[in-house]
Design a protein around this motif. Structure first.
Motif, PDB file in Angstrom:
ATOM      1  N   LEU A   1      -3.196   0.483  12.924  1.00  0.00           N
ATOM      2  CA  LEU A   1      -4.127   0.828  14.075  1.00  0.00           C
ATOM      3  C   LEU A   1      -5.229  -0.418  14.621  1.00  0.00           C
ATOM      4  O   LEU A   1      -5.440  -0.479  15.562  1.00  0.00           O
ATOM      5  CB  LEU A   1      -4.946   2.009  13.867  1.00  0.00           C
ATOM      6  N   ARG A   2      -5.435  -1.521  13.823  1.00  0.00           N
ATOM      7  CA  ARG A   2      -6.136  -2.567  13.681  1.00  0.00           C
ATOM      8  C   ARG A   2      -5.571  -3.440  15.116  1.00  0.00           C
ATOM      9  O   ARG A   2      -6.103  -4.142  15.645  1.00  0.00           O
ATOM     10  CB  ARG A   2      -6.604  -3.274  12.693  1.00  0.00           C
ATOM     11  N   SER A   3      -4.440  -3.251  15.221  1.00  0.00           N
ATOM     12  CA  SER A   3      -3.860  -4.193  16.264  1.00  0.00           C
ATOM     13  C   SER A   3      -4.305  -3.942  17.722  1.00  0.00           C
ATOM     14  O   SER A   3      -4.118  -4.866  18.594  1.00  0.00           O
ATOM     15  CB  SER A   3      -2.252  -4.040  16.116  1.00  0.00           C
ATOM     16  N   TYR A   4      -4.489  -2.641  17.895  1.00  0.00           N
ATOM     17  CA  TYR A   4      -5.187  -2.348  19.225  1.00  0.00           C
ATOM     18  C   TYR A   4      -6.434  -3.053  19.584  1.00  0.00           C
ATOM     19  O   TYR A   4      -6.776  -3.024  20.788  1.00  0.00           O
ATOM     20  CB  TYR A   4      -5.567  -0.650  19.296  1.00  0.00           C
ATOM     21  N   ALA A   5      -7.035  -3.371  18.417  1.00  0.00           N
ATOM     22  CA  ALA A   5      -8.337  -4.281  18.585  1.00  0.00           C
ATOM     23  C   ALA A   5      -8.020  -5.675  18.441  1.00  0.00           C
ATOM     24  O   ALA A   5      -8.973  -6.507  18.286  1.00  0.00           O
ATOM     25  CB  ALA A   5      -9.526  -3.780  17.512  1.00  0.00           C
TER      26      ALA A   5
ATOM     27  N   LYS B   1      -4.743  -8.827  13.359  1.00  0.00           N
ATOM     28  CA  LYS B   1      -3.604  -8.874  12.837  1.00  0.00           C
ATOM     29  C   LYS B   1      -3.792  -8.041  11.608  1.00  0.00           C
ATOM     30  O   LYS B   1      -4.334  -7.970  10.664  1.00  0.00           O
ATOM     31  CB  LYS B   1      -3.224 -10.205  12.339  1.00  0.00           C
ATOM     32  N   PRO B   2      -2.900  -6.824  11.413  1.00  0.00           N
ATOM     33  CA  PRO B   2      -2.927  -5.791  10.476  1.00  0.00           C
ATOM     34  C   PRO B   2      -2.830  -6.189   8.983  1.00  0.00           C
ATOM     35  O   PRO B   2      -3.772  -5.939   8.051  1.00  0.00           O
ATOM     36  CB  PRO B   2      -1.698  -4.824  10.702  1.00  0.00           C
ATOM     37  N   ILE B   3      -2.020  -7.350   8.972  1.00  0.00           N
ATOM     38  CA  ILE B   3      -1.739  -7.863   7.630  1.00  0.00           C
ATOM     39  C   ILE B   3      -2.905  -8.450   6.994  1.00  0.00           C
ATOM     40  O   ILE B   3      -3.288  -8.691   5.978  1.00  0.00           O
ATOM     41  CB  ILE B   3      -0.537  -8.658   7.478  1.00  0.00           C
ATOM     42  N   ASP B   4      -3.627  -9.387   7.986  1.00  0.00           N
ATOM     43  CA  ASP B   4      -5.013 -10.151   7.513  1.00  0.00           C
ATOM     44  C   ASP B   4      -6.034  -9.081   7.157  1.00  0.00           C
ATOM     45  O   ASP B   4      -6.808  -9.421   6.493  1.00  0.00           O
ATOM     46  CB  ASP B   4      -5.194 -10.995   8.806  1.00  0.00           C
ATOM     47  N   GLU B   5      -6.062  -8.004   7.998  1.00  0.00           N
ATOM     48  CA  GLU B   5      -7.211  -7.007   7.779  1.00  0.00           C
ATOM     49  C   GLU B   5      -6.883  -6.391   6.515  1.00  0.00           C
ATOM     50  O   GLU B   5      -7.856  -6.090   5.767  1.00  0.00           O
ATOM     51  CB  GLU B   5      -7.155  -5.950   8.995  1.00  0.00           C
ATOM     52  N   TYR B   6      -5.683  -6.168   6.172  1.00  0.00           N
ATOM     53  CA  TYR B   6      -5.361  -5.407   4.961  1.00  0.00           C
ATOM     54  C   TYR B   6      -5.735  -6.378   3.915  1.00  0.00           C
ATOM     55  O   TYR B   6      -6.039  -6.115   2.814  1.00  0.00           O
ATOM     56  CB  TYR B   6      -3.799  -5.285   4.852  1.00  0.00           C
ATOM     57  N   LYS B   7      -5.381  -7.706   3.888  1.00  0.00           N
ATOM     58  CA  LYS B   7      -5.565  -8.635   2.768  1.00  0.00           C
ATOM     59  C   LYS B   7      -7.224  -8.812   2.595  1.00  0.00           C
ATOM     60  O   LYS B   7      -7.669  -8.606   1.472  1.00  0.00           O
ATOM     61  CB  LYS B   7      -5.302  -9.864   3.054  1.00  0.00           C
ATOM     62  N   GLN B   8      -7.973  -8.669   3.566  1.00  0.00           N
ATOM     63  CA  GLN B   8      -9.421  -8.704   3.430  1.00  0.00           C
ATOM     64  C   GLN B   8      -9.973  -7.500   2.695  1.00  0.00           C
ATOM     65  O   GLN B   8     -10.869  -7.454   2.027  1.00  0.00           O
ATOM     66  CB  GLN B   8      -9.982  -9.118   4.799  1.00  0.00           C
ATOM     67  N   GLU B   9      -9.290  -6.301   3.208  1.00  0.00           N
ATOM     68  CA  GLU B   9     -10.028  -4.975   2.881  1.00  0.00           C
ATOM     69  C   GLU B   9      -9.381  -4.742   1.569  1.00  0.00           C
ATOM     70  O   GLU B   9     -10.275  -4.133   0.412  1.00  0.00           O
ATOM     71  CB  GLU B   9      -9.941  -4.026   3.872  1.00  0.00           C
TER      72      GLU B   9
END
Length: 916
Positions: A783-787, A790-798
């Motif tokens: 869902l982060r792609s709507y903002a 990049k989902p994979i980058d967000e996933y790595k960070q979290e």
């Protein structure tokens, strides 16, 4: 044009590579007379000579020509089979860590013996990976004759063998096993409580048979070890009834993406139905309180709309059994993930089994990349060569055939409807059967194979149907598919591992026809008669054109089609292949080109009329390339997400190994205690803040909760010079004094074991919760792609932040557990029965929910036993008993219901294998 000219003049890069390897084959051939002159004892002594040369500084490449020549001669003496020159080339490709692409019938099983023997000489172990247990056991026994003759040990790992046998198999020089068994053993090993319980040793070299199937097809689905959660059967049944009331206007389905979502009207209708059934809180389906119900509705919708009986699964013995989309086999024990399997069970009205919680997982990509050297062999790999190199850094080498290929591949034939196509196929088969030409018919699903079978029955055509329903006899059916007039209908590539020999298979005929005949002269005569009949029949089949492979539909992957074609034309035999297609086929309907030709065919093609043109075949290939690219993206996404978890997995597993290998972990525990005290002080009294901003009450409560200490925090705060480091040391010293007093008089060795067990238990239980959190994060991160993120980058960070928190939680929990632990010298009481379910291993795709396998015994229907770790003591429990047996005192049994080896008289799962 220039590249084509260069290839014509100098050959392709593959041709040049093979030519280079052939020079080494000449050296091996020159050694053959020398090997033939040796006695059995002299040939067997070669192994020790090679090992001595390795000890003296030579490497495997130095030994290759002599080692390969030794294996070839040993094969002649034990199996009566001499490696062809091209098989030597294949063996060298495997030794170099490459993929050897060899056509069906070129003897890949025998090729593996060359590289396996050479790489087993250092004594570090070689794994031969097969696609099923039957092939693992068959090849280990068959090829094992060569290895044993040369003094090597051979092991085989199959389901349900005792733990000690499994460990012994891995200690052998060469071990045959399936990809699932290897991966699950790795995960289980990293859940064991001591090094002596582990079965595998460090990775060295692996040869993957049917490498495309294992590293490409099955790599879309990670391996998972899980444990059951609470039963939600009634909720599944209730939601399924509501979903059945929806019409096609209430949802939108996308067969290409394999997804289905409710429309706005559908959502309102579901909300009303759920409200009437009392299954939601309030009236809004998407309130936070109704998250679980929304999940069940989505899965029930997918089960009813997208998943079809006899295509995606069958119902057998009151169970939903998945049909493997690549092989068409029944996958007994496999279960879809995330509640989807339970939704299908509710749809079919069978017994609903509970969902499972992930305890450990790994993808095949990250598992096999742990091998320092990895190689593979298959009949079809070039179409996936870029992926093999991108993911595994493996080059594909196409090995020439021993004899020129005599098969003719005709252009595809197109019909307007499936009915027209099947009618034409039935007519074609009848004509070929009358000529005596054997026909192998490939279908893509059980439904299609049974539909075709009905057409053949109407035409009076005698035939065998080979699909997931009858997989027990598939090897015998496939083995005789090359006999005069034989017609075999096969779902996809069911029957892999057994060659189709023209005229029939001598060995299988002997087994089937003479199984009750005792040894003796009469049996010998019968065998000779069968051999003569097969030879005569083989020539008759060759005269009528060899095996005719007829494909009823194109598969999503060109590779699967090539595998089907490859069943014909083995070892220079004549053969024919042709595909019959229609505009109703799934591939054309979902992925096919929406071009003028499709509209033209619909408009101008008469019922029953066929059309053939190379352009149409090209259009099909274009559609297949689209699907292959999409599937590669799915697999790549699985790898990208698992790479994040893999870095964390390596850290956790390395820490576990350090703990298990250490004589004592007191230093680690002391550091954890000090860091926990520091963490509390820094959290409630942040550095750089004013004393009046500190939460002294919170700090006092935190110290009491973790250390069970009442520290004078208020008095410390009134001291002239407030030093936070001093506070930390005071807390740490007080906790240490309390611990020293607690363990006074306790045997030192026993306390060391208690510390190790508490530490391992805390790592395991928190890692399990961390995996669940990452699963939830991965499912929502898109869902982060709507903002515009990049989902994979967000996933790595979290995921990184979650991992940091995991390490802090483990540190605090170990400190708290040891502080609150009540030491009990006497034998602890047995926990109540039934508190420890056996673990379940599964294999599914968290992104698409495509595939899933659990290690359930297909014959008995029971879950295989495995040795689980103990969970950590519940923080804050008034009393936790840890009965730590010294290392080496006993070996845990493979079956958890067996008597405990400690001699207590109780079952292992209620004694030393129990949860604290």
């Amino acid at each position: 044009m220039v590249s084509n000219l260069v290839k014509t003049l100098f050959g392709s890069s593959n041709d040049r590579h093979v030519a280079k390897l052939m020079r080494t084959v000449n050296v091996i051939n020159d050694l053959e007379p020398q090997m033939q002159a040796m006695s059995d004892e002299e040939l067997q002594a070669q192994t020790e000579k090679f090992r001595a040369r390795l000890d003296n500084g030579e490497n495997l490449d130095d030994l290759l020509p002599e080692a390969f020549a030794t294996v070839r001669e040993a094969s002649v003496r034990t199996l009566g089979m001499r490696h062809f020159d091209v098989q030597m080339v294949g063996g060298m490709a495997l030794h170099r860590g490459e993929i050897a692409e060899m056509r069906t019938g070129e003897g890949k099983t025998l090729v593996a013996t060359l590289a396996c023997y050479l790489n087993a000489l250092p004594g570090k172990g070689v794994h031969v990976v097969t696609v099923n247990d039957y092939l693992a056991a068959r090849d280990a026994e068959w090829m094992g004759e060569i290895y044993k003759f040369l003094g090597l040990q051979v092991g085989v790992v199959v389901p349900n063998i005792p733990e000690q046998d499994r460990r012994a198999a891995y200690q052998a020089d060469i071990t045959y096993a399936t990809n699932n068994e290897l991966g699950f053993d790795y995960l289980r090993d990293n859940m064991k409580m001591s090094r002596r319980q582990m079965v595998q040793r460090p990775f060295n070299f692996a040869v993957v048979d049917e490498v495309d199937s294992i590293l490409i097809d099955e790599a879309r689905t990670p391996l998972i070890i899980s444990g059951p959660t609470e039963d939600k059967s009634e909720l599944y049944i209730s939601v399924d009834k509501l979903v059945r009331e929806l019409g096609e206007e209430d949802y939108e389905k996308d067969e290409k993406q394999r997804s289905v979502v409710l429309t706005e009207e559908g959502t309102e209708k579901v909300e009303r139905l759920l409200e009437e059934a009392g299954l939601i809180e309030g009236t809004n389906l998407y309130d936070v309180e109704n998250t679980q119900v929304v999940h069940h509705v989505n899965q029930a919708l997918k089960a009813n709309v997208l998943f079809k009986r006899d295509t995606d699964y069958i119902v057998k013995d009151d169970k939903v059994v998945i049909i493997d989309e690549f092989t068409g086999r029944m996958m007994d024990g496999r279960r879809w993930s995330d509640g989807l399997h339970q939704a299908v069970e509710a749809k079919e009205g069978v017994d609903i089994k509970p969902e499972n919680q992930t305890l450990a997982s790994i993808t095949f990509q990250n598992y096999f990349r742990m091998y320092p050297k990895l190689s593979g062999m298959t009949g079809t790999a070039l179409t996936e060569a870029p992926e093999f190199f991108d993911i595994y850094k493996m080059h594909v080498t196409s090995i020439p055939t021993n004899k020129p290929v005599g098969r003719v591949d005709e252009d595809d034939v197109f019909y307007k409807t499936i009915q027209d196509k099947f009618a034409a196929i039935a007519t074609e088969i009848r004509e070929k059967q009358e000529l005596g030409q054997p026909v192998l018919v490939g279908t893509v699903s059980i439904e299609k194979s049974e539909m075709l079978s009905e057409y053949l029955q109407k035409e009076g055509i005698e035939h065998s149907v080979l699909n997931a329903r009858f997989h027990e006899t598939e090897a015998h059916i496939v083995a005789q598919a090359g006999r005069i007039g034989a017609v075999t209908v096969s779902t996809n590539m069911a029957g892999r591992g057994t060659d189709i020999q023209l005229g029939g298979n001598v060995d299988f005929r002997i087994e089937d026809e003479l199984k009750d005949m005792p040894e003796g002269l009469e049996r010998d005569k019968a065998i000779e008669k069968i051999k003569a009949e097969v030879e005569e029949e083989r020539q008759r089949v060759r005269d009528v054109g060899g095996l005719y492979v007829l494909g009823t539909e194109r598969h999503e992957s060109r590779r699967i089609d090539n595998q089907l074609r490859g069943r014909s034309g083995r070892q220079g035999d004549p053969g024919l292949s042709k595909f019959y297609l229609s505009l109703d086929d799934d591939l054309l309907r979902i992925f096919g080109p929406q071009t003028a030709f499709a509209r033209l065919m619909n408009k101008n093609l008469e019922d029953g009329e066929a059309i053939t043109h190379p352009w149409l075949s090209k259009a099909i290939e274009t559609a297949q390339k689209k699907v292959e690219a999409r599937n590669y993206d799915i697999r790549k996404q699985v790898v990208e997400y698992d790479d994040v978890m893999n870095d964390q997995r390596k850290v956790i597993y390395a820490q576990r190994e350090e703990v298990m290998d250490a004589d004592q972990v007191s230093d680690v525990v002391e550091d954890m205690r000090h860091d926990t005290a520091a963490g509390l002080v820094i959290h409630y009294c942040p550095p750089g803040s004013f004393p009046e901003q500190w939460d002294l009450a919170g700090l006092k409560e935190g110290i009491a909760d973790i250390f069970e200490l009442d520290m004078p925090i208020e008095a410390w705060a009134e001291e002239e010079e407030v030093e936070q480091e001093l506070w930390i040391d005071r807390i740490d010293d007080a906790a240490k004094q309390k611990m020293d007093a607690k363990i006074e008089g306790l045997d030192e060795e026993r306390w060391k074991q208690i510390e190790k067990q508490v530490l391992l238990q805390s790592i395991d239980s928190n890692w399990k919760e961390h995996l669940s959190t990452l699963d939830a994060l991965r499912q929502s991160i898109g869902l982060r792609s709507y903002a515009q993120r990049k989902p994979i980058d967000e996933y790595k960070q979290e995921a990184f932040m979650l991992f940091e928190r995991l390490l802090v939680t483990i540190r605090e929990e170990v400190t708290k557990a040891l502080t609150r632990l009540q030491i009990q010298i006497e034998q602890p009481a047995a926990p109540p029965p039934g508190t420890l379910p056996d673990f379940i291993t599964s294999h599914f795709d968290p992104l698409s929910g495509d595939d899933n396998s659990a290690d359930i015994d297909a014959e008995t229907g029971t879950i295989r036993s495995s040795l689980p770790p103990r969970q950590s003591p519940r923080p804050g429990a008034p009393q936790a008993v840890l009965d730590a047996a010294p290392e080496g005192e006993f070996t845990a049994p493979g079956n958890r219901n067996a008597p405990c080896p400690c001699g207590s008289g109780r079952k292992y799962k209620h004694c030393h294998g129990a949860l604290a």
